[in-house]
Write an enzyme that holds these catalytic residues in place. Sequence first.
Site, mmCIF file in Angstrom:
data_model
loop_
_atom_site.group_PDB
_atom_site.id
_atom_site.type_symbol
_atom_site.label_atom_id
_atom_site.label_comp_id
_atom_site.label_asym_id
_atom_site.label_seq_id
_atom_site.Cartn_x
_atom_site.Cartn_y
_atom_site.Cartn_z
ATOM 1 N N ASP A 97 15.775 -0.083 -5.174
ATOM 2 C CA ASP A 97 15.041 -1.324 -5.423
ATOM 3 C C ASP A 97 13.765 -0.927 -6.159
ATOM 4 O OD1 ASP A 97 16.966 -2.575 -3.969
ATOM 5 O OD2 ASP A 97 15.683 -3.192 -2.318
ATOM 6 N N ASP A 109 22.731 -12.532 -1.667
ATOM 7 C CA ASP A 109 21.689 -12.271 -0.666
ATOM 8 C C ASP A 109 21.780 -13.316 0.452
ATOM 9 O OD1 ASP A 109 20.432 -10.143 -2.159
ATOM 10 O OD2 ASP A 109 19.596 -11.667 -3.474
HETATM 11 O O1 1PR Z 1 17.960 -12.887 -8.495
HETATM 12 O O2 1PR Z 1 19.187 -12.015 -10.467
HETATM 13 O O3 1PR Z 1 16.713 -11.699 -10.243
HETATM 14 O O4 1PR Z 1 18.308 -10.454 -8.810
HETATM 15 C C1 1PR Z 1 17.385 -9.926 -7.918
HETATM 16 C C2 1PR Z 1 18.023 -8.742 -7.242
HETATM 17 O O5 1PR Z 1 17.018 -8.075 -6.488
HETATM 18 C C3 1PR Z 1 19.127 -9.145 -6.280
HETATM 19 O O6 1PR Z 1 20.194 -8.231 -6.409
HETATM 20 C C4 1PR Z 1 18.492 -9.013 -4.898
HETATM 21 O O7 1PR Z 1 19.435 -8.525 -3.947
HETATM 22 C C5 1PR Z 1 17.434 -7.947 -5.138
HETATM 23 N N1 1PR Z 1 16.235 -8.180 -4.317
HETATM 24 C C6 1PR Z 1 15.328 -9.161 -4.486
HETATM 25 N N2 1PR Z 1 14.335 -9.007 -3.571
HETATM 26 C C7 1PR Z 1 14.636 -7.932 -2.837
HETATM 27 C C8 1PR Z 1 13.840 -7.394 -1.741
HETATM 28 O O8 1PR Z 1 14.232 -6.445 -1.059
HETATM 29 N N3 1PR Z 1 12.681 -7.979 -1.505
HETATM 30 N N4 1PR Z 1 16.454 -6.334 -2.858
HETATM 31 C C9 1PR Z 1 15.830 -7.406 -3.307
HETATM 32 C C10 1PR Z 1 17.494 -6.411 -2.047
HETATM 33 C C11 1PR Z 1 18.920 -4.705 -2.205
HETATM 34 C C12 1PR Z 1 19.809 -4.347 -1.149
HETATM 35 C C13 1PR Z 1 19.381 -3.102 -0.360
HETATM 36 C C14 1PR Z 1 20.385 -3.006 0.721
HETATM 37 C C15 1PR Z 1 20.461 -1.668 1.364
HETATM 38 N N5 1PR Z 1 17.732 -5.119 -1.701
HETATM 39 O O9 1PR Z 1 20.985 -4.066 -1.865
HETATM 40 O O10 1PR Z 1 19.327 -2.037 -1.235
HETATM 41 O O11 1PR Z 1 20.090 -4.007 1.665
HETATM 42 O O12 1PR Z 1 19.330 -1.385 2.084
HETATM 43 P P1 1PR Z 1 19.392 -0.483 3.380
HETATM 44 O O13 1PR Z 1 20.469 0.531 3.170
HETATM 45 O O14 1PR Z 1 18.048 0.185 3.462
HETATM 46 O O15 1PR Z 1 19.644 -1.385 4.537
HETATM 47 P P2 1PR Z 1 18.003 -11.862 -9.531
#
Ligand code: 1PR
Length: 591
Positions: free
Chosen positions: A288, A446
């Site tokens: 991320d 999400d």
């Molecule tokens: O809506 O097209 O602009 O895409 C935004 C992208 O950014 C989406 O894929 C959304 O999942 C991601 N995103 C937005 N905000 C966050 C945040 O964390 N605040 N990240 C975010 C989501 C991605 C997950 C994470 C897993 C594994 N995080 O895939 O990497 O939950 O984590 P873990 O192994 O530590 O539990 P757009």
Amino acid sequence: MEAATFTSATQFPTAGSSYSSPSSLYACSSHSQQFFWRSSHKLKPSKGFSIRASSFVDDDSVVTLLDYGAGNVRSVRNAIRFLGFDIKDVQTPEDIMNAKRLIFPGVGAFPAAMDVLNKKGMAEVLCAYIEQDRPFLGICLGLQLLFESSTENGPVKGLGLIPGVVGRFDSSNGFRVPHIGWNALQINKDSQILDDIGSRHVYFVHSYRAMPSDDNREWISSTCNYGDNFIASVRRGNVHAVQFHPEKSGDVGLSILRRFLYPKSEITKKPVQRKASKLAKRVIACLDVRTNDKGDLVVTKGDQYDVREHTKENEVRNLGKPVDLAGKYYLDGADEVSFLNITGFRDFPLGDLPMLQVLRYTSENVFVPLTVGGGIRDFTDGTGRYYSSLEVASEYFRSGADKVSIGSDAVYAAEEYLKTGVKTGKSSLEQISRVYGNQAVVVSIDPRRVYLKDPNDVEFKAIRVRNPGPNGEEYAWYQCTVNGGREGRLIGAFELAKAVEELGAGEILLNCIDCDGQGKGFDIDLIKLISDAVSIPVIASSGAGAVEHFSEVFSETKASAALAAGIFHRKEVPIQTVKEHLFKEGIEVRT
Ligand code: 1PR
């Protein structure tokens, strides 16, 4: 970064191979017609163009690349350069004939590719080049085009050099299409470029394939099994073509390319009959990425999507530099690396040049698939200039991405589609998958769990969950969100997944806000629900905290891949350890 920091196999033989010059004049003559074995396709000579090989201007360290501009061949370029070669691009048909070694990384759809080759007068000269047994390597579509025809948006005639019809995988037998991921091969005969491969896996991403038959048997150097046996590679003399992507197959892929670029004069190994493998389960490292308060692009990681430290300064959690971490995870054995630009929904990604630079630098040294997401949508900047989502995605592809991942915009597209029942073809999802193929488009979901006493309380798909809610609720539905989990929408993960599959998504990245960063395991109920509902691959995400969580998700659901972030960033468990555990549990992984 120097190549030496990324691979142990960096000592290459001196560039150059013995190559006997063909006679100076070529034509698609009667001899050529015989070579177009059983092909009804007649190649028309292009006007004002004679197929004449001029003096060979290429030196020994140059590879000629046939890139007809239909997509991203940046990875192939990077791999060639990584192996110490310069690239000369084919501009005219003569450049093909003047090539010392030619690589043809076909991208895009079969009909469009044939159209370009015919219009540019290159189809005929390509046939002549191959007929002369000159060094050739076709990759993916570059293999398929050698066949007589394809059913892709067709039937469409191919170059007709190899007997057979390229057809779509059959998904009715439970196999997910596209075929995305890592398989080992069954080597059928001496293939020279595959001599080092052993039982190691290579990376495939395709929906169409050529099938072995008595008519094309003499060409086949390896097959792969995915539902049925399909042709994984062909060889005749100096002519090679592979259905998989050596430029995305890690060090084993680089060794295949190296063997093509530095052919040995003698065959060193006898062909070995090996049992074909199953599609390996993928382990994906996710980064991320966002700009922190100091303006640096950093890898961050949230707890249930909250990426700020719980300190007085409340700064964005900084876990390292994106390019360095991606390189590390590649060396650790990650089967793919994903970058999510998590503030892309509010910032214009093409204004975010550091993110594009991250992709460019990463793709120079990381030879497994790269996915990038965040902010893929139509956008009008401050000057009133309009950018379509396709332009945004194209810039990501040009910068080294193999797949783009769409979050918020896919939710809006699915809502519209479910409301009207009409596929407008205008959503980012539809446009990008039409141009780049659905294997290049991931939809990132999400969802957040919403507990229910009664499954009939909502119009969305609700399921009985194994861990009841805070008030003993036995059911839940999974509400989709947009803008990084900030806004809940009136659509469930189940409805969204089915809709985006119909709209052209090639894969689903299935997050779960409740589990994100918790390290307590994947949401098995959710992943089972979605991976049972769609026939495209599902990447399980959120919650991995121990190796057992990976084996659990693969044993209990139909997920094709598992993605994790925190467990790797916090150095709790190396990727190799996850794979060793899966292997011990009898789950096939890339070796
Ligand atoms: O809506 O097209 O602009 O895409 C935004 C992208 O950014 C989406 O894929 C959304 O999942 C991601 N995103 C937005 N905000 C966050 C945040 O964390 N605040 N990240 C975010 C989501 C991605 C997950 C994470 C897993 C594994 N995080 O895939 O990497 O939950 O984590 P873990 O192994 O530590 O539990 P757009």
